[in-house]
Design an enzyme around this catalytic site. Structure first.
Site, short mmCIF file in Angstrom:
data_model
loop_
_atom_site.label_atom_id
_atom_site.label_comp_id
_atom_site.label_asym_id
_atom_site.label_seq_id
_atom_site.Cartn_x
_atom_site.Cartn_y
_atom_site.Cartn_z
CG ASP A 223 -1.86 -1.20 1.22
OD1 ASP A 223 -2.21 -1.68 0.13
OD2 ASP A 223 -2.18 -1.68 2.33
CE LYS B 145 2.35 -2.43 -4.35
NZ LYS B 145 2.01 -2.07 -2.97
CE LYS C 34 0.37 10.34 -7.79
NZ LYS C 34 0.24 11.61 -7.12
N GLY D 76 -4.60 -4.32 -3.80
CA GLY D 76 -5.60 -3.28 -4.09
C GLY D 76 -4.82 -2.04 -4.46
CG HIS D 77 -2.07 -2.09 -6.96
ND1 HIS D 77 -1.20 -2.70 -7.82
CD2 HIS D 77 -1.80 -2.62 -5.73
CE1 HIS D 77 -0.43 -3.55 -7.15
NE2 HIS D 77 -0.78 -3.52 -5.89
N PRO E 143 -8.67 -1.24 8.90
CG PRO E 143 -9.03 -0.85 11.18
CD PRO E 143 -9.54 -1.63 10.02
P1 GDP Z 1 -0.82 0.36 -3.53
O1 GDP Z 1 -1.40 -0.91 -3.07
O2 GDP Z 1 0.67 0.42 -3.28
O3 GDP Z 1 -1.15 0.69 -4.96
O4 GDP Z 1 -1.44 1.51 -2.62
P2 GDP Z 1 -3.01 1.66 -2.21
O5 GDP Z 1 -3.76 2.11 -3.38
O6 GDP Z 1 -3.47 0.45 -1.51
O7 GDP Z 1 -2.90 2.78 -1.10
C1 GDP Z 1 -2.39 4.04 -1.37
C2 GDP Z 1 -3.47 5.08 -1.04
O8 GDP Z 1 -2.88 6.35 -0.98
C3 GDP Z 1 -4.54 5.19 -2.11
O9 GDP Z 1 -5.73 5.56 -1.50
C4 GDP Z 1 -4.02 6.31 -3.00
O10 GDP Z 1 -5.08 6.99 -3.69
C5 GDP Z 1 -3.39 7.21 -2.00
N1 GDP Z 1 -2.21 7.97 -2.45
C6 GDP Z 1 -1.20 7.58 -3.26
N2 GDP Z 1 -0.25 8.54 -3.33
C7 GDP Z 1 -0.67 9.56 -2.55
C8 GDP Z 1 -0.13 10.83 -2.18
O11 GDP Z 1 0.97 11.20 -2.55
N3 GDP Z 1 -0.87 11.59 -1.33
C9 GDP Z 1 -2.08 11.20 -0.85
N4 GDP Z 1 -2.72 12.01 -0.03
N5 GDP Z 1 -2.62 10.01 -1.18
C10 GDP Z 1 -1.93 9.20 -2.00
P1 IMO Z 2 -0.99 -4.19 -2.21
O1 IMO Z 2 -0.55 -4.76 -3.53
C1 IMO Z 2 -0.97 -4.62 2.13
C2 IMO Z 2 -1.10 -8.70 3.70
C3 IMO Z 2 -2.32 -9.17 4.45
C4 IMO Z 2 -1.67 -10.13 5.43
C5 IMO Z 2 -0.58 -10.77 4.61
C6 IMO Z 2 -0.94 -12.12 4.01
O2 IMO Z 2 -2.27 -3.46 -2.26
O3 IMO Z 2 0.14 -3.43 -1.58
P2 IMO Z 2 -2.53 -12.83 1.99
O4 IMO Z 2 -3.99 -12.63 1.79
O5 IMO Z 2 -1.67 -12.23 0.95
O6 IMO Z 2 -2.17 -14.25 2.25
O7 IMO Z 2 -2.22 -12.05 3.37
O8 IMO Z 2 -0.30 -9.86 3.56
N1 IMO Z 2 -1.35 -8.17 2.35
C7 IMO Z 2 -1.25 -6.88 2.02
N2 IMO Z 2 -1.01 -5.80 2.78
N3 IMO Z 2 -1.11 -4.48 0.79
C8 IMO Z 2 -1.31 -5.56 0.01
O9 IMO Z 2 -1.31 -5.50 -1.33
C9 IMO Z 2 -1.45 -6.83 0.62
N4 IMO Z 2 -1.69 -8.08 0.16
C10 IMO Z 2 -1.60 -8.88 1.22
O10 IMO Z 2 -2.98 -8.11 5.10
O11 IMO Z 2 -1.05 -9.40 6.46
MG MG Z 3 -2.94 -1.59 -1.80
#
Ligand code: GDP
Ligand code: IMO
Ligand code: MG
Length: 429
Positions: free
Chosen positions: A13, A16, A18, A40-41, A305
């Site tokens: 999270d 990536k 973005k 979840g990207h 959370p």
């Molecule tokens: P990923 O799994 O690495 O693609 O990241 P996620 O999408 O799960 O979580 C990143 C969250 O931060 C998302 O809600 C994005 O929209 C948000 N986000 C990404 N870059 C920024 C930033 O520079 N500032 C803010 N405020 N939000 C960001």
């Molecule tokens: P992105 O790509 C954050 C975490 C789960 C758990 C552990 C194992 O959005 O960054 P799993 O279901 O993969 O066997 O769970 O890994 N986890 C993540 N945490 N971002 C993710 O993906 C994750 N995918 C799995 O919360 O701790």
């Molecule tokens: Mg994510």
């Protein structure tokens, strides 16, 4: 030509999605190499928000090829729903999305096995996303997995399914599961129907991607999860079941190491973690909740959370080493706006001893107490800033301190969730 790996340097999270979306403009191909719909990207374009789970984040750009590689695990029903959801939003998903024949299928029994085994772990549960990821990779390694390509051969699929169900039946009973699976025939029928709908996407993706690389075109490899969740290099056993670090690109797409040019590590300006497991810099005071609310730190996949903490240089040094990171992208800098001071963890104290390297032993990591350097925060807003020199001087100092501590240059800084809210210091292509 260039090939660039986008890899999460923390516990996932990092933002990536973005960055992949932004960099896709200059890329020809975006390929996922591991993981499944546990990812979840998020990509925000104008007022519209897209959360991509299995489909690469490059799909929102017309005319780019997206590949789901052999190293992923695929729930075909979920993939189909994701494709239909994107089409409903006007995104073209045809042969611009290819799915490897060698990717493994997540079967309904994988979810049931995961639930039962998490329950058995009690307080030591991993806190998985519950999507069957771990058990699907177990079957792959046990050589009993069913692959995407098997969907094209009904008799082969049926035979493997029947064999696996005999074993699963015994396993689920032993694990104390009360899940009632559908009949073998019903599962077979549903998978064949879904396979038919996905068949135009199924390909020998290793051949396709190598041809494109050999033609000298630009390729992005999109990591899911993060290095600290990698099955080898993460905080084992509190990890996911795949090779989320850059090495996964080679096995997960069939791309040789000689063809990888750059590795961009994505680092959130602080740290988050969702699920259980050690987290030395976790902020347990109310400030952790404030950052969670301000940063919208709730899982993009499960809504859980996220735990929030300070930047952890010890674990980042490890990530930089095991990924061969050539540059970093700092994200969510804007979320730190308004803090009087910012802490950066530069070493751990484990059982009274100073530790500079990320411990391999889980007990040691669990005992780690962070040793912090305290830096000045900034009161100005960094939201939407697109030039480094416009950042408040303390924010500039924070970035420079990170570079110095990690001995890697910062190539990009993200200052907001929307596509254009980004500072580019060094181009990737
Ligand atoms: P990923 O799994 O690495 O693609 O990241 P996620 O999408 O799960 O979580 C990143 C969250 O931060 C998302 O809600 C994005 O929209 C948000 N986000 C990404 N870059 C920024 C930033 O520079 N500032 C803010 N405020 N939000 C960001
Ligand atoms: P992105 O790509 C954050 C975490 C789960 C758990 C552990 C194992 O959005 O960054 P799993 O279901 O993969 O066997 O769970 O890994 N986890 C993540 N945490 N971002 C993710 O993906 C994750 N995918 C799995 O919360 O701790
Ligand atoms: Mg994510």
């Amino acid at each position: 030509m260039s090939t660039v790996v986008i890899v999460g340097a923390q516990w996932g999270d990092e933002g990536k999605g973005k960055l992949v979306d932004f960099l896709t403009e200059k890329a020809d191909v975006v390929a996922r190499y591991q993981g499944g719909h546990n990812a979840g990207h998020t990509v925000v374009i104008g007022n519209e928000k897209f959360i991509l789970h299995l489909v690469p984040s490059g799909i929102l750009h017309r005319g780019k090829l997206c590949i789901i590689g052999n190293g992923t695990v695929v729930d075909p029903f979920y993939l189909l729903r994701e494709i239909l959801g994107l089409r409903e939003k006007g995104i073209e998903v045809k042969r611009n999305l290819l799915l490897s024949k060698s990717a493994h299928l997540i079967m309904p029994y994988h979810m049931a096995i995961e639930e039962a085994s998490e329950n058995l772990k009690g307080s030591k549960k991993i806190g998985t996303t519950g999507r069957g990821i771990g058990p699907a990779y177990v079957d792959k390694m046990a050589r009993t997995g069913i692959r995407v390509g098997d969907l094209l051969y009904p008799e082969v699929f049926r035979e493997k399914l029947q064999r696996n169900l005999r074993y699963v039946d015994i396993l689920l009973k032993a694990l104390g599961s009360s899940t009632e699976l559908s009949s073998s025939e019903e599962i077979y029928r549903q998978f064949m129907e879904c396979g038919e709908l996905l068949s135009s996407h199924i390909e020998d993706t290793d051949i396709v991607i190598n041809k494109i690389i050999d033609e000298g075109r630009n390729v992005l490899f999109e990591g899911a999860q993060g290095t600290l969740l990698d099955v080898d290099h993460g905080s084992y056993p509190y990890v996911t079941s795949s090779s989320s670090s850059a090495g996964g690109v080679c096995t997960g797409l069939g791309v040789g190491p000689t063809k990888i040019n750059k590795v961009l590590g994505v680092v959130k300006a602080y740290t988050t973690r969702v699920g259980s497991g050690p987290f030395p810099t976790e902020i347990k005071e109310p400030l952790g909740d404030i950052i969670r609310e301000k940063g919208g730190e709730y899982g993009a996949t499960t809504g859980r959370p996220r735990r929030c903490g300070w930047l952890d240089i010890v674990s980042l040094r490890h990530s930089i080493r095991v990924n061969g990171i050539t540059g970093i992208a700092i994200t969510k800098l804007d979320i730190l706006d308004g803090l009087e001071t910012i802490k950066v963890c530069t070493s751990y104290k484990c059982n009274g001893r100073v530790v500079e390297e990320f411990p391999k032993e889980i007990a040691l990591l669990e005992s780690a107490e962070p040793v912090y350097e305290i830096m000045s925060g900034w009161s100005e807003s960094t939201a939407g800033i697109r030039e480094f020199k416009t950042l408040p001087s303390s924010a500039q100092k924070y970035i420079k301190a990170i570079e110095k501590l990690l001995k890697v240059n910062v190539h990009m800084i993200s200052t907001g969730k929307e596509r254009e809210k980004l500072i580019t210091i060094k181009e990737q292509f």
